[in-house]
Design an enzyme around this catalytic site. Structure first.
Site, PDB file in Angstrom:
ATOM      1  NE  ARG A  52       0.139   1.435   3.284  1.00 26.85           N
ATOM      2  CZ  ARG A  52       1.058   2.345   3.470  1.00 26.85           C
ATOM      3  NH1 ARG A  52       2.355   2.014   3.536  1.00 26.85           N
ATOM      4  NH2 ARG A  52       0.766   3.623   3.569  1.00 26.85           N
ATOM      5  NE  ARG A  95      -6.353   0.687  -1.707  1.00 27.49           N
ATOM      6  CZ  ARG A  95      -5.680   1.268  -0.699  1.00 27.49           C
ATOM      7  NH1 ARG A  95      -4.367   1.115  -0.600  1.00 27.49           N
ATOM      8  NH2 ARG A  95      -6.308   2.016   0.200  1.00 27.49           N
ATOM      9  CD  GLN A 200      -3.091   2.547   6.716  1.00 29.65           C
ATOM     10  OE1 GLN A 200      -3.659   2.933   7.747  1.00 29.65           O
ATOM     11  NE2 GLN A 200      -3.750   2.354   5.601  1.00 29.65           N
ATOM     12  CG  ASP A 241      -3.373   7.978  -1.388  1.00 28.42           C
ATOM     13  OD1 ASP A 241      -3.285   8.474  -0.257  1.00 28.42           O
ATOM     14  OD2 ASP A 241      -2.977   6.830  -1.670  1.00 28.42           O
ATOM     15  CG  ASN A 251      -2.517  11.465   2.554  1.00 28.60           C
ATOM     16  OD1 ASN A 251      -1.997  10.553   1.891  1.00 28.60           O
ATOM     17  ND2 ASN A 251      -2.144  11.718   3.794  1.00 28.60           N
TER      18      ASN A 251
HETATM   19  O1  MRU Z   1      -4.587   3.070   2.176  1.00 35.23           O
HETATM   20  P1  MRU Z   1      -3.117   3.331   2.019  1.00 35.23           P
HETATM   21  O2  MRU Z   1      -2.313   2.784   3.161  1.00 35.23           O
HETATM   22  O3  MRU Z   1      -2.603   2.884   0.681  1.00 35.23           O
HETATM   23  O4  MRU Z   1      -2.987   4.912   2.063  1.00 35.23           O
HETATM   24  C1  MRU Z   1      -1.719   5.471   1.919  1.00 35.23           C
HETATM   25  C2  MRU Z   1      -1.687   6.946   2.065  1.00 35.23           C
HETATM   26  O5  MRU Z   1      -2.690   7.598   2.223  1.00 35.23           O
HETATM   27  C3  MRU Z   1      -0.336   7.595   1.886  1.00 35.23           C
HETATM   28  O6  MRU Z   1      -0.244   8.755   2.652  1.00 35.23           O
HETATM   29  C4  MRU Z   1      -0.115   7.958   0.407  1.00 35.23           C
HETATM   30  O7  MRU Z   1      -0.400   6.868  -0.430  1.00 35.23           O
HETATM   31  C5  MRU Z   1       1.266   8.420   0.154  1.00 35.23           C
HETATM   32  S1  MRU Z   1       2.497   7.139   0.296  1.00 35.23           S
HETATM   33  C6  MRU Z   1       3.968   7.877  -0.097  1.00 35.23           C
END
Ligand code: MRU
Length: 353
Positions: A52, A95, A200, A241, A251
């Protein structure tokens, strides 16, 4: 090899007959690797957050496509292109929010537009996927170099989710300056929000910063305001994101709340992201698709029910921070601020040259 590089494992590695993937769902309890052998394995790993973070998802999907084509048994290039489109679309359905996924898959597909044979296309696709990973590491280091001067020695900086080494090829985006600070002996402290619902922040950010010896303190998301006030947080930095043409940024859920807090406390709120996270074709945050995930992520913690059976659940994985709340967007090309619409347009014009 730098200190950070020697300690944090790579999230994704190409191994010819399979993709070696750090299973991020198992961290921090165990450092385990999965061997992904099919395009379905890669789709599932992305969907279930075993890999992720926007750039890492893009890298995994690119390798996934390179893996898929190895099994195409045809010399017919038009049949090859048809199968490639099918697997491209399949991986793209894993996703919806992180634009790096679509960016990486399109980059691969475009790289073989003019291929004359299936064999040539297979070689080009793998080369392109490796290139994406190599470039991402350089890009993330540059983001760290641009971000580091924004902080002063001893600063306490807050972050959410994991925009770190394992969310990218290496270094991360929002966490990159802390690794560079460590390399240069500059003391900085990080306050990591745990990041409900799937943690996370506690499972990944706290783990990777501790592995690298960066000073990190874990808080729950609800402690952010109190912590900013009582621990003299000097700035907030987050990843992204997808960044729309006007700078609105999607994000991890909770980011928008932190941006509002930064505004209330009058501290800078930074977004750190590579150009591959920008989506100039999307006008504003209102047009960014926001993933909604399974209710069980909220009703259960580590398999244990923590909410009444049958309760209604709303589980958006991301939120959108309006550009007015963003002090600066830190990219590999420098820090954007002010009129994001103009700044983003001009950076993409320059990149085309
Ligand atoms: O659901 P996730 O864990 O994939 O979400 C990740 C995030 O929101 C991160 O902040 C984003 O992808 C940037 S990673 C450099």
């Amino acid at each position: 090899m730098t200190y950070q590089q020697s300690i944090i494992p790579r999230s994704v590695e190409w191994k010819e007959s399979y993709i070696r993937l750090l299973d991020q769902q198992k961290l921090p309890a165990a450092t385990e690797y999965l061997h992904l052998e099919t395009v379905e394995d890669v789709w599932d790993a992305i969907k279930t957050l075993k890999v992720r973070g926007a750039p890492a998802i893009g890298i995994a999907a690119a390798f996934g496509l390179a893996l898929a084509v190895k099994n195409y048994e045809t010399d017919d290039i038009s049949k090859f292109q048809k199968w490639l489109s099918r697997d491209h679309d399949y991986l793209a359905s894993s996703r919806p929010t992180a634009v790096n996924l679509f960016w990486a898959l399109s980059r691969l597909k475009n790289s073989v537009q003019h291929a004359r044979s299936a064999e040539e296309a297979k070689t080009v696709l793998l080369h392109e996927a490796i290139q994406i990973q190599v470039e991402d590491e350089e890009t993330c280091r540059k983001i760290g170099e641009h971000a580091l001067p924004l902080f002063n020695e001893g600063d306490a900086v807050m972050t959410i989710c994991n925009a770190g080494s394992i969310a990218t090829a290496r270094y991360g985006t929002a966490l990159s300056p802390f690794y560079l600070a460590k390399e240069n002996g500059i003391p900085l402290r990080v306050y990591a929000c745990e990041t409900r619902p799937v943690l996370q922040g506690s499972r990944l950010t706290a783990w990777e910063l501790m592995e690298a010896g960066v000073d990190v303190t874990l808080i729950t998301d609800s402690m952010a305001a109190h912590t900013i006030r009582t621990k003299q947080i000097s700035a907030i930095i987050v990843g992204a994101d997808r960044i729309a043409a006007n700078g609105d940024t999607a994000n991890k859920i909770g980011t928008y709340g932190l941006a509002l807090l930064a505004h209330a406390f009058q501290i800078p709120f930074y977004v750190a992201a590579p150009l591959s996270t920008f989506d100039p074709a999307t006008g504003s945050g209102a047009d960014i698709p926001i993933e909604e995930r399974d209710a069980a992520e909220i009703t259960h913690i580590a398999g244990c029910r923590v909410a009444p059976e049958g309760v209604q659940v709303f589980n958006p994985a991301f939120d959108v921070t309006p550009h007015e709340l963003i002090t600066g967007i830190i990219t590999e090309e420098g820090v954007l601020s002010g009129d994001y619409l103009l700044e983003i347009e001009s950076i993409f014009q320059q990149a085309k040259k």
